[in-house]
Design a protein around this motif. Structure first.
Motif, PDB file in Angstrom:
ATOM      1  N   VAL A  76     -48.174   7.849  -5.214  1.00  0.00           N
ATOM      2  CA  VAL A  76     -48.416   9.141  -6.053  1.00  0.00           C
ATOM      3  C   VAL A  76     -49.675   9.014  -6.870  1.00  0.00           C
ATOM      4  CG1 VAL A  76     -46.886   7.653  -7.648  1.00  0.00           C
ATOM      5  CG2 VAL A  76     -47.271   9.946  -8.257  1.00  0.00           C
ATOM      6  N   ARG A  77     -50.266  10.263  -7.213  1.00  0.00           N
ATOM      7  CA  ARG A  77     -51.402  10.510  -7.893  1.00  0.00           C
ATOM      8  C   ARG A  77     -51.244  11.857  -8.588  1.00  0.00           C
ATOM      9  NH1 ARG A  77     -55.980   7.787  -4.098  1.00  0.00           N
ATOM     10  NH2 ARG A  77     -56.217   5.920  -5.792  1.00  0.00           N
ATOM     11  N   ARG A  81     -49.680  15.082 -14.606  1.00  0.00           N
ATOM     12  CA  ARG A  81     -48.579  13.910 -15.297  1.00  0.00           C
ATOM     13  C   ARG A  81     -49.593  12.739 -15.871  1.00  0.00           C
ATOM     14  NH1 ARG A  81     -44.491  17.213 -13.800  1.00  0.00           N
ATOM     15  NH2 ARG A  81     -44.541  16.751 -11.598  1.00  0.00           N
ATOM     16  N   TRP A 164     -40.903  22.545 -16.676  1.00  0.00           N
ATOM     17  CA  TRP A 164     -41.593  21.263 -17.115  1.00  0.00           C
ATOM     18  C   TRP A 164     -42.487  21.482 -18.327  1.00  0.00           C
ATOM     19  CZ3 TRP A 164     -46.445  18.852 -16.795  1.00  0.00           C
ATOM     20  CH2 TRP A 164     -46.225  17.629 -17.401  1.00  0.00           C
TER      21      TRP A 164
ATOM     22  N   PHE B  10     -51.387  -0.505 -11.981  1.00  0.00           N
ATOM     23  CA  PHE B  10     -51.322   0.715 -11.032  1.00  0.00           C
ATOM     24  C   PHE B  10     -50.556   0.458  -9.885  1.00  0.00           C
ATOM     25  CE2 PHE B  10     -55.990   1.639 -12.733  1.00  0.00           C
ATOM     26  CZ  PHE B  10     -55.762   2.991 -13.005  1.00  0.00           C
ATOM     27  N   ASP B  11     -50.217  -0.787  -9.366  1.00  0.00           N
ATOM     28  CA  ASP B  11     -49.749  -1.018  -8.106  1.00  0.00           C
ATOM     29  C   ASP B  11     -48.361  -1.539  -8.279  1.00  0.00           C
ATOM     30  OD1 ASP B  11     -51.617  -0.751  -5.777  1.00  0.00           O
ATOM     31  OD2 ASP B  11     -50.619  -2.664  -5.257  1.00  0.00           O
ATOM     32  N   GLU B  15     -46.724   1.793 -14.310  1.00  0.00           N
ATOM     33  CA  GLU B  15     -47.484   3.096 -14.356  1.00  0.00           C
ATOM     34  C   GLU B  15     -47.459   3.937 -13.029  1.00  0.00           C
ATOM     35  OE1 GLU B  15     -48.741   3.760 -17.893  1.00  0.00           O
ATOM     36  OE2 GLU B  15     -46.958   2.290 -17.598  1.00  0.00           O
ATOM     37  N   PHE B  16     -46.214   4.645 -12.894  1.00  0.00           N
ATOM     38  CA  PHE B  16     -46.258   5.316 -11.643  1.00  0.00           C
ATOM     39  C   PHE B  16     -46.434   6.660 -11.516  1.00  0.00           C
ATOM     40  CE2 PHE B  16     -42.146   2.290 -11.896  1.00  0.00           C
ATOM     41  CZ  PHE B  16     -42.981   1.119 -11.155  1.00  0.00           C
ATOM     42  N   VAL B  17     -47.697   7.035 -12.262  1.00  0.00           N
ATOM     43  CA  VAL B  17     -48.247   8.432 -11.970  1.00  0.00           C
ATOM     44  C   VAL B  17     -49.572   8.350 -11.339  1.00  0.00           C
ATOM     45  CG1 VAL B  17     -47.001   9.691 -13.728  1.00  0.00           C
ATOM     46  CG2 VAL B  17     -49.066   8.437 -14.266  1.00  0.00           C
ATOM     47  N   TRP B  18     -50.080   7.155 -11.006  1.00  0.00           N
ATOM     48  CA  TRP B  18     -51.400   7.105 -10.269  1.00  0.00           C
ATOM     49  C   TRP B  18     -51.512   5.681  -9.623  1.00  0.00           C
ATOM     50  CZ3 TRP B  18     -54.595  11.167 -10.228  1.00  0.00           C
ATOM     51  CH2 TRP B  18     -55.866  11.078  -9.565  1.00  0.00           C
ATOM     52  N   HIS B  19     -52.118   5.746  -8.563  1.00  0.00           N
ATOM     53  CA  HIS B  19     -52.233   4.595  -7.754  1.00  0.00           C
ATOM     54  C   HIS B  19     -53.651   4.340  -7.426  1.00  0.00           C
ATOM     55  CE1 HIS B  19     -52.817   2.615  -3.686  1.00  0.00           C
ATOM     56  NE2 HIS B  19     -51.926   1.919  -4.180  1.00  0.00           N
ATOM     57  N   ALA B  20     -54.161   2.915  -7.513  1.00  0.00           N
ATOM     58  CA  ALA B  20     -55.314   2.661  -7.330  1.00  0.00           C
ATOM     59  C   ALA B  20     -55.533   1.284  -6.618  1.00  0.00           C
ATOM     60  CB  ALA B  20     -56.684   2.866  -8.086  1.00  0.00           C
ATOM     61  N   TRP B 113     -38.720   5.845 -11.359  1.00  0.00           N
ATOM     62  CA  TRP B 113     -39.162   6.564 -12.539  1.00  0.00           C
ATOM     63  C   TRP B 113     -37.764   6.813 -13.588  1.00  0.00           C
ATOM     64  CZ3 TRP B 113     -41.136  10.279  -8.276  1.00  0.00           C
ATOM     65  CH2 TRP B 113     -42.639   9.648  -7.917  1.00  0.00           C
ATOM     66  N   LYS B 147     -45.192  10.092 -22.936  1.00  0.00           N
ATOM     67  CA  LYS B 147     -44.851   9.426 -21.670  1.00  0.00           C
ATOM     68  C   LYS B 147     -43.435   9.855 -21.253  1.00  0.00           C
ATOM     69  CE  LYS B 147     -47.935   6.045 -23.690  1.00  0.00           C
ATOM     70  NZ  LYS B 147     -48.827   7.288 -23.759  1.00  0.00           N
ATOM     71  N   ALA B 150     -43.415  13.283 -19.351  1.00  0.00           N
ATOM     72  CA  ALA B 150     -44.266  12.915 -18.113  1.00  0.00           C
ATOM     73  C   ALA B 150     -43.555  12.278 -17.138  1.00  0.00           C
ATOM     74  CB  ALA B 150     -45.560  12.221 -18.319  1.00  0.00           C
ATOM     75  N   TYR B 151     -42.639  11.150 -17.291  1.00  0.00           N
ATOM     76  CA  TYR B 151     -41.903  10.504 -16.368  1.00  0.00           C
ATOM     77  C   TYR B 151     -40.686  11.280 -16.195  1.00  0.00           C
ATOM     78  CZ  TYR B 151     -45.504   6.757 -16.270  1.00  0.00           C
ATOM     79  OH  TYR B 151     -46.533   6.192 -16.028  1.00  0.00           O
ATOM     80  N   MET B 154     -41.393  13.287 -13.252  1.00  0.00           N
ATOM     81  CA  MET B 154     -41.358  12.805 -12.224  1.00  0.00           C
ATOM     82  C   MET B 154     -40.005  12.578 -11.605  1.00  0.00           C
ATOM     83  SD  MET B 154     -44.641  12.471 -11.629  1.00  0.00           S
ATOM     84  CE  MET B 154     -44.967  11.394 -10.124  1.00  0.00           C
TER      85      MET B 154
END
Lengths: 193, 193
Positions: A76-77, A81, A164, B10-11, B15-20, B113, B147, B150-151, B154
């Motif tokens: 997810v990216r 959000r 939303w 991130f991983d 923080e499940f809205v962005w991955h790096a 989520w 927050k 936002a979640y 998701m």
DNA sequence: ATGTGCATGTAATCAGTTACATGATTCC
DNA sequence: GGAATCATGTAACTGATTACATGCACAT
């Protein structure tokens, strides 16, 4: 189709699940041609040729392989959000603007996808007509049904995003109203609902 | 935090809205440091130093600018939906596999989520505790509420995908049953519902 | 000693965006 | 004559992935 036709399909026309600019399409077509997945015929009308591509047997095999293997959804990216997660750093007005942009964007796309679903169900899109007119293709029901299902998914996604964003706007209003109130005495929240 | 801490966030963490990946994080931290947005303190424990970063005043300004301007959602690029559009090229079993993978993926993420929303509402995540413990930060209600909102978005997205995949599975069953039937006489569909 | 977690990087490659660039044809 | 549309590309750059690479600390 030509690269130009494809760009239209990706960009302006109805194929609203994937976007690609022509600067990506032309080199990619050349690469696919070099790999033998597609073949071009040069049509000369006037002076400059245009390159009309068609899929090859190899390309067809590659396509079938691609649909056969399920693709695992990507990590997810989600920029919207992500930003929502940090809206406490923004003013209430900026937070509202954030949700309004989101709302308007998905309202537009909801309409596009919904009207595309209708057109698909009516077998009215040019691409679909072409597919259905071709011979030796499988079950026409399946061809239509899968596409309708895919785009219905997009419509629902857009509906969700619109809702939303609306709730986001209400949340900002509540937070602002709450912040304007005189700060409550700690413990006092028990006495009044 | 260190680059390693961030990679966890991130991983593997919440923080499940962005991955790096860390290969992106470390160079990016160096670039942000060079731009003066963050500052590092080298901690020596044993022999090798570890670099603990903190945001600077400039970085804080940049962050505030970033949240203030609404980001327009990107052009759609949905690999799953794209593939669904061409499932007529797959066998019924492969089509089912496609939807099952989708279903299982989003079922896992829905749970993640959802449990994250609960933790946020309980103010129980390590990062949130840190934020709320810090002084001079604004409305704690807002920090949590944005927050959670936002979640929750998701979670609902994941619920939608799960439902969509279930309907996809039903659709494949229907198409297969329909295809197994003796081919109907054209026009006959009028006489029986 | 062995494996897990902590900790930090680089290199090669690929995908995608934005801008630059050109020229023909068709419609008004 | 001028605008829109058809038609095809290249170049520079950015963002992201995958693989390669190293070494310490600590528990079993």
């Amino acid at each position: 189709m030509t690269g130009y036709d494809l760009a239209k399909v990706f960009d302006r026309s109805v194929e609203f699940v994937w976007h690609a600019p022509h600067s990506q399409i032309y080199p990619e077509l050349r690469r696919m041609e070099a790999d033998g997945l597609i073949a071009a015929e040069s049509l000369f009308r006037g002076r400059r040729p245009k390159r009309v591509y068609a899929i090859t047997a190899d390309g067809r095999r590659e396509l079938e392989q691609w649909v056969a293997e399920p693709s695992v959804p990507e990590r997810v990216r989600d920029p919207q959000r992500l930003k929502t997660t940090y809206l406490e750093f923004a003013s209430y007005d900026d937070a509202r603007r954030h949700f309004r942009v989101h709302l308007e964007h998905y309202e537009i796309w909801r309409r596009r996808w919904a009207s595309h679903v209708e057109q698909l169900a009516d077998r009215a899109t040019p691409l679909l007509r072409r597919r259905l007119a071709a011979e030796g293709i499988g079950d026409p029901e399946a061809i239509v049904a899968y596409k309708v299902h895919a785009y219905r998914g997009m419509v629902r996604q857009a509906e969700l995003e619109v809702e939303w964003a609306r709730e986001g706007l209400r949340l900002v209003d509540e937070l602002e109203a709450e912040a304007r109130k005189p700060s409550p005495v700690p413990g006092a929240e028990r006495s009044s609902g």
